[in-house]
Design a protein around this motif. Structure first.
Motif, PDB file in Angstrom:
ATOM      1  N   GLY A 389     -72.640  -6.501 -25.730  1.00 36.60           N
ATOM      2  CA  GLY A 389     -72.045  -5.494 -24.862  1.00 36.60           C
ATOM      3  C   GLY A 389     -70.697  -5.875 -24.305  1.00 36.60           C
ATOM      4  O   GLY A 389     -70.127  -5.130 -23.487  1.00 36.60           O
ATOM      5  N   ALA A 390     -70.152  -7.015 -24.694  1.00 34.04           N
ATOM      6  CA  ALA A 390     -68.844  -7.431 -24.185  1.00 34.04           C
ATOM      7  C   ALA A 390     -67.781  -6.433 -24.625  1.00 34.04           C
ATOM      8  O   ALA A 390     -67.768  -5.990 -25.777  1.00 34.04           O
ATOM      9  CB  ALA A 390     -68.497  -8.825 -24.695  1.00 34.04           C
ATOM     10  N   PRO A 391     -66.878  -6.056 -23.722  1.00 31.13           N
ATOM     11  CA  PRO A 391     -65.825  -5.111 -24.108  1.00 31.13           C
ATOM     12  C   PRO A 391     -64.852  -5.741 -25.098  1.00 31.13           C
ATOM     13  O   PRO A 391     -64.740  -6.962 -25.205  1.00 31.13           O
ATOM     14  CB  PRO A 391     -65.126  -4.812 -22.774  1.00 31.13           C
ATOM     15  CG  PRO A 391     -65.443  -5.979 -21.896  1.00 31.13           C
ATOM     16  CD  PRO A 391     -66.787  -6.460 -22.311  1.00 31.13           C
ATOM     17  N   VAL A 392     -64.159  -4.874 -25.824  1.00 33.09           N
ATOM     18  CA  VAL A 392     -63.147  -5.344 -26.768  1.00 33.09           C
ATOM     19  C   VAL A 392     -62.022  -6.017 -25.998  1.00 33.09           C
ATOM     20  O   VAL A 392     -61.549  -5.506 -24.981  1.00 33.09           O
ATOM     21  CB  VAL A 392     -62.608  -4.167 -27.598  1.00 33.09           C
ATOM     22  CG1 VAL A 392     -61.478  -4.646 -28.518  1.00 33.09           C
ATOM     23  CG2 VAL A 392     -63.720  -3.541 -28.427  1.00 33.09           C
ATOM     24  N   GLN A 393     -61.604  -7.184 -26.484  1.00 42.92           N
ATOM     25  CA  GLN A 393     -60.558  -7.950 -25.803  1.00 42.92           C
ATOM     26  C   GLN A 393     -59.316  -8.023 -26.669  1.00 42.92           C
ATOM     27  O   GLN A 393     -59.368  -7.844 -27.893  1.00 42.92           O
ATOM     28  CB  GLN A 393     -61.072  -9.364 -25.484  1.00 42.92           C
ATOM     29  CG  GLN A 393     -62.264  -9.344 -24.529  1.00 42.92           C
ATOM     30  CD  GLN A 393     -63.195 -10.527 -24.739  1.00 42.92           C
ATOM     31  OE1 GLN A 393     -62.803 -11.666 -24.506  1.00 42.92           O
ATOM     32  NE2 GLN A 393     -64.418 -10.249 -25.186  1.00 42.92           N
ATOM     33  N   LEU A 394     -58.200  -8.311 -26.026  1.00 46.58           N
ATOM     34  CA  LEU A 394     -56.955  -8.446 -26.753  1.00 46.58           C
ATOM     35  C   LEU A 394     -57.031  -9.643 -27.706  1.00 46.58           C
ATOM     36  O   LEU A 394     -57.709 -10.629 -27.432  1.00 46.58           O
ATOM     37  CB  LEU A 394     -55.789  -8.629 -25.776  1.00 46.58           C
ATOM     38  CG  LEU A 394     -55.514  -7.440 -24.856  1.00 46.58           C
ATOM     39  CD1 LEU A 394     -54.486  -7.806 -23.798  1.00 46.58           C
ATOM     40  CD2 LEU A 394     -55.038  -6.237 -25.668  1.00 46.58           C
TER      41      LEU A 394
END
Length: 925
Positions: A389-394
């Motif tokens: 569930g971790a959000p998309v990161q740069l």
């Protein structure tokens, strides 16, 4: 319903002592345990109980010792640092209005148990404030007409308030706790149980058979080795149950309703809080802005290997913005990144911190970066969080590319807390950070090296700000998760705070440094320029020959076995050389050797000092010492060093600590390369394993007798100045002066005695110490010292002058202005004052030596920058620098480096540097 709080004072005092670092107040008195207990008491008072008691163990034996003489026999004596905090603790407890209860013949547990059930029976809700699991046997749910009995750990906030809570925590009901404890036993209290029976096994048995009696009755049905252990333990289980049972029938002179809180003695508390440096409690007492805050229990590890610790604040910061909550942002989109890049591009200074997956900077992977440019505002750039569930990161590479122009611009000032770690991490990820201008750890270290300099201690002490502990976001113990698994929302609060607090600390500490020009020069010209130098030395690392170390391990093992066999022959029987108990029995009971050194409990000691003291009376102590020396070399170096070779570089990379020693000397760890013995053949063999690659050489450059030369400079003694100016053997010259001989007449023993005097007096050695060192009478040693001072009166005058300066100012200084504060110089006990006086004499010499070699390292590093990899600085060991050099560049380095080391300070005597070259470190030394 009224509430009674029963505080397990003994438990909290010991827990606070072992959980918190060894803090002291301004006078050097220990305060760590006191700090923890006082915070717990303040938290208790804020909850407004109707009745309360602080219960501690009385001195003397209890009924349990009568039942079982071995009860608690393994417990060590109370440490002196803890014992010193008991009396002030009781004074604060009483001043806060608590009743203190001590009942002879029983333990604090039994007093608490009796009052708890009496209170519940009287319709009072009872809270037992403790961290001791044994009290779970007393937990009772609330029923009509009767109060509950609950457990609360005030330091962690955990609560156990009924059978369901007990069952969830321990796997058994409250009425089964005693039976569980009996089955498990207790190593701390020395209660016998069933070997190998842990909480899960005990809970399983009690689930099947309900009680200890049921387990005993069905012991024959339990299979396997654990069943055999149970059956062997059956005779002692009833005793174990009796020892584990908390009594609830103790005859007491006070009832629960007689434990009302008394009014606080505010004046007494003000004096006590001020004395022990509890400034937050003092502000609360006086109705300050922090009246609603309780000093939080310190956490442990923070991101880059930092260790948290509580500390009394230095007083309210001058700017309220320094202690107010911050606003933090997680940067997850290109638009957010662009906005922050614009803010960074226009900022005068950038505070930054990295979050990683390892404390080893040479192996750590970057998880995120935090930045701050304004007080109270910071951003966290998550780059490697990986959890469901971790959000998309740069993209990490893209972010580093975007930041690189700013981070590698030397004109843009960057600051950090222990930033050397961050320099390593960024370099490993392709960013060569330049413009690293300030480090809050080093600002604090230069201002007062005797304090703690981790971020959490600094935030509390300097800003009055309680930082988020690492455990709050990552958990602790076996359940601790990697930082990459921490939710980004939690990671942002934690990581962005790092950058924000770093900026706040710098604003305050830089102001304090500016008010001390001499200290600011030390910081600007020595400590800060050294940071990138040390980072390069650590990155360079040193080649280690693992095969050579394995051969040495085999040889050490063979010799250890021979020593064991020799010891067995001398003893006339076999015994365990690693067992102090068996050694005591053999040496002092069977062989009747005198026990000249005792443990704190008054028992015969078998430590190195004790064995050395009797080594002239029997051969066995000397053989044991030989065995221990071999074992230490094997376990510390020959076995461990090969395991520490970095798989990516093939080298060993130590870590140097600028804030590791109060005098300014560098410390080394992981591995510690500064403690390899040099005076023994075995120690020198270990140095043979530090090797140069093919086509290169190791060059070692070592200051000769630098601290004695500094003594000559500081004391201005004509005799010492003359001897060094003439290039004489200083120990032979001292022997000639002291013993009234010509230089040619001085014997080896006289030179050895003079050397012991030269170095011994510098370290504050007494006549007793010198006598023991030389194996002569105390009177003869005193005569040596008296003669020495008559020949070198400037040294005597310097020592007395320095002691007086330390007493007047509370600190001494190095030649370059570094200060060492001496907390015990005026108000400590006699032994502490004597120790402080010895430190006062030695610190200017050791600190000046540290400053000199640091200045030399900075100059040499700048010179080496022009020669690419022709030579690398790879080690610093006290007064020695070690280089890895191309064979064709050795002559150039031997010409330049000693000259630069000699020019690192202008003293009244020349600085002499000895150099050596070899294919390994031993050859070069």
């Amino acid at each position: 319903m009224p509430r009674l709080v029963l505080i397990d004072g003994s438990s909290y005092l010991f827990r606070a002592f072992h959980a918190l670092p060894p803090l002291t107040n301004a006078d050097g008195e220990p305060t760590g345990a006191l700090f923890g207990v006082v915070n717990m008491l303040r938290a208790t008072l804020k909850e407004g109980p109707d009745y309360a008691a602080f219960v501690v163990d009385a001195s003397g034996p209890t009924f349990r010792e009568a039942l079982y003489p071995a009860y608690k026999a393994n417990r060590p004596p109370m440490p002196d640092e803890l014992r010193a905090q008991v009396e002030p603790m009781c004074r604060i407890v009483e001043a806060l209005g608590f009743t203190i209860l001590r009942v002879p013949g029983v333990e604090a547990d039994d007093v608490i148990g009796t009052l708890a059930l009496q209170g519940a029976d009287a319709g009072i809700d009872v809270t037992i404030s403790t961290s001791d699991k044994d009290f779970a046997q007393l937990v009772r749910a609330q029923v009509p007409g009767r109060g509950l009995v609950e457990l609360v750990n005030t330091m962690t906030g955990s609560r156990i308030d009924g059978d369901e809570a007990v069952l969830a925590k321990f796997g058994v009901r409250a009425d089964q706790i005693v039976d569980m404890l009996a089955l498990m036993g207790d190593a701390i209290d020395n209660i016998p149980g069933v070997p190998k029976c842990g909480p899960k096994t005990a809970a399983k048995w009690l689930s099947e058979y309900d009680t200890l009696d049921g387990v005993i009755a069905n012991a024959g049905a339990i299979k396997g080795k654990i069943g055999e252990n149970l059956r062997e333990a059956l005779p002692q289980l009833p005793l174990s149950r009796q020892l584990a049972t908390i009594r609830t029938d103790v005859e007491l002179e006070v009832a629960p309703d007689g434990l009302r809180l008394r009014p606080r003695h505010v004046d007494d508390l003000r004096v006590l809080y001020a004395r022990y440096g509890f400034n937050q409690a003092l502000k609360e007492l006086d109705g300050g802005a922090a009246a609603d805050a309780v000093e939080k229990e310190p956490g442990r590890a923070r991101g880059s290997g930092r260790i948290t610790a509580p500390a009394a604040t230095d007083g309210p910061p001058p700017d309220p913005a320094l202690s107010s909550p911050g606003e933090y942002e997680a940067v997850l989109t290109p638009a957010q990144l662009d906005a922050w890049l614009q803010r960074l591009a226009t900022a005068d200074e950038i505070a930054l911190d990295t979050e990683t997956d390892s404390l080893d900077p040479m192996r750590a992977n970057l998880v995120g970066i935090s930045v701050a440019v304004e007080l109270g505002q910071a951003a966290y750039l998550p780059l490697g969080h990986d959890y469901p569930g971790a959000p998309v990161q740069l993209d990490r590479a893209a972010v580093l590319d975007a930041l690189r122009p700013l981070l590698e611009d030397p004109a843009r000032r960057k600051l950090g807390q222990h930033g050397k770690y961050d320099l390593h991490v960024l370099r490993r990820h392709g960013v060569d950070l330049r413009g690293y201008a300030d480090d809050t750890m080093l600002e604090s270290f230069v201002l007062n090296s005797s304090q703690r300099h981790d971020m959490d201690s600094l935030a509390q002490r300097v800003l009055g700000y309680g930082t988020i502990p690492y455990e709050a976001v990552a958990g602790k113990g076996a359940k601790q998760i990697p930082f990459a698994s921490v939710a980004i929302e939690d990671a942002t609060r934690y990581a962005a705070e790092d950058a924000d607090i770093t900026l706040r600390l710098h604003r305050e500490l830089s102001t304090r440094l500016a008010a001390e020009p001499a200290l600011e020069r030390v910081y600007r010209t020595i400590e800060m320029p050294l940071v990138p130098v040390l980072e390069r030395i650590e990155s360079n690392g040193v080649r280690v020959d693992a095969d050579e170390l394995r051969r040495q391990t085999a040889d050490l093992s063979r010799r250890m076995l021979a020593a064991q066999q020799k010891a067995t022959e001398l003893a006339g029987r076999s015994f365990n050389l690693d067992s102090p108990k068996q050694l005591c029995a053999l040496l002092f009971e069977e062989l009747k050797l005198p026990a000249l050194v005792k443990t704190p409990k008054g028992q015969p000691s078998t430590n190195e000092e004790a064995l050395e003291a009797i080594a002239d009376q029997h051969e066995l102590p000397r053989v044991i010492l030989e065995y221990r020396g071999l074992a230490k070399l094997r376990s510390t170096y020959t076995e461990k060093l090969p395991e520490m070779i970095n798989p990516h570089t093939g080298r060993v990379h130590t870590s140097y600590h600028q804030a590791g020693a109060a005098t300014g000397r560098l410390a080394s760890s992981d591995p510690n390369l500064q403690n390899i013995p040099i005076r023994t053949e075995d120690g020198r063999r270990i140095r043979k394993a530090f090797v140069a690659p093919e086509g290169r050489r190791l060059v070692a450059c070592d200051y000769s007798q630098i601290e004695l030369r500094i003594m000559a400079h500081l004391s201005e003694d004509a005799g010492l100045l003359g001897a060094f100016a003439a290039g004489a053997d200083i120990h032979r010259a001292t022997a000639a002066d002291v013993f009234g001989r010509t230089l040619a007449e001085v014997t080896p023993n006289e030179r050895r005695a003079a050397k012991a005097i030269n170095f011994g007096l510098m370290y504050g050695m007494s006549a007793f110490g010198l006598a023991r060192n030389l194996g002569i009478g105390r009177g003869e040693a005193q005569d040596y010292i008296a003669t020495y001072f008559s020949r070198y009166p400037g040294v005597r005058d310097y020592m007395e002058r320095t002691r007086q300066q330390a007493r007047d100012q509370g600190y001494v200084e190095t030649v370059f202005g570094r200060r060492l504060y001496l907390d015990y110089i005026q108000r400590g006990n006699q032994a502490q004052r004597a120790g402080a006086e010895r430190a006062a004499i030695n610190a200017p010499m050791q600190g000046t030596a540290a400053d000199i070699i640091k200045r030399a390292m900075i100059d040499i590093d700048a010179w080496l920058a022009g020669y690419a990899d022709a030579a690398l600085m790879i080690l610093q060991v006290h007064d020695e620098l070690v280089f890895e050099v191309e064979a064709g560049f050795v002559d150039t380095l031997l010409r330049e480096v000693p000259a630069r080391m000699s020019a690192a300070a202008e003293l009244r005597v020349p600085l002499v540097v000895d150099s050596g070259v070899g294919t390994n470190w031993d050859e070069a030394h």
